[in-house]
Design a protein around this motif. Sequence first.
Motif: not given
Length: 351
Positions: A237-240, A274-276, A334-337, A341-351
Amino acid sequence: MQTQTSVRREPLNLRAGDLVEVLSQEEIFATLDENGEYESLQFMPEMLQYCGQRLRVYKSAHKTCDTLTRTGIRKMDNAVHLEGVRCDGGGHGGCQAACMVYWKTAWLRKVADGEPASTATAPEDARLLPLITLNARGPRFDDGAERYRCHATELLRSAPEVLPLLRFSQFVTDVRTGNATVGWTVRAVGAGMFNRFQGLSAKVLPKWARLRGGRHWGYLKGRAVGKTPDVRKGLEPGDLVRVLSAKEIEPTLNENLLNRGMGFDAEMARHCGRTARIARRIDHIVDENTGRMIHMKSPCLVLEGVICEGAFNASCPRAITPYWREAWLEKIEEGGSGATNPRIPAQRAAE
């Protein structure tokens, strides 16, 4: 148990974004029958903490996907999901599934933005907690293990009617309640129609004549030979992390798109690339079909903000959090290439 006569309340026509107040314990108790239910939906112990709180409607729960018998979408009356309210498992043995909670509108009061809170507080009803705690359990299994009852295990009773894909009124309701945009709805209907065609073609056409081999939208194909791999990468938990591409994931899946019993579908494939961050590790959940607590031999992961959006499943609003095998993810330093662009939270994509 003495029969409890429930008080009927007029349904509210709630939309996504409406502000509501959860009724007091006393008011909610008055709506419940002797099973601690209203219209066959339980008021669960985990919901008690929200009595008197004001929350916004996330989506109308006028329909829900059937994860028990896989009949598709089922109709539910007079219910909503509230923003940020997921079951914490406190009344169900610490289940970690974190399902969205169903709220009957009879348990809510619509309030206007800026409306002052009532200064009068109703007394807590001492009868409510024992009733709902008792009804969160069923008869024990023969080996003495607890049998749990919750919104997920009792879904077929609270949503008894199957909604055919061609009943387009459900999609009108999606748009009217603010669950989905017109464009999102058209795509969901199109994907559903395509999947239905593929299902029929698999029954009547030889394999060589089927479009994309008869595969459903997303065209995923399990390519594992023999037993699917058990991959451990030490993710915490916490890993990107980045979700691998579908091409990289397919070799970990069998022909049924399973990796050691855990599925990977087109809704999950939408997140490929995507990243999260990893939100938590899951190692025990209530089995929806039996009510038994199951302990996973191979724990899985949940990603922050990543939910099933119903894009290919008739715009189901249930917002289930997918379970991810470590084999489907790669850690990003962290800080790598790869972390630009960490992804936008998925629940907002349907709005």
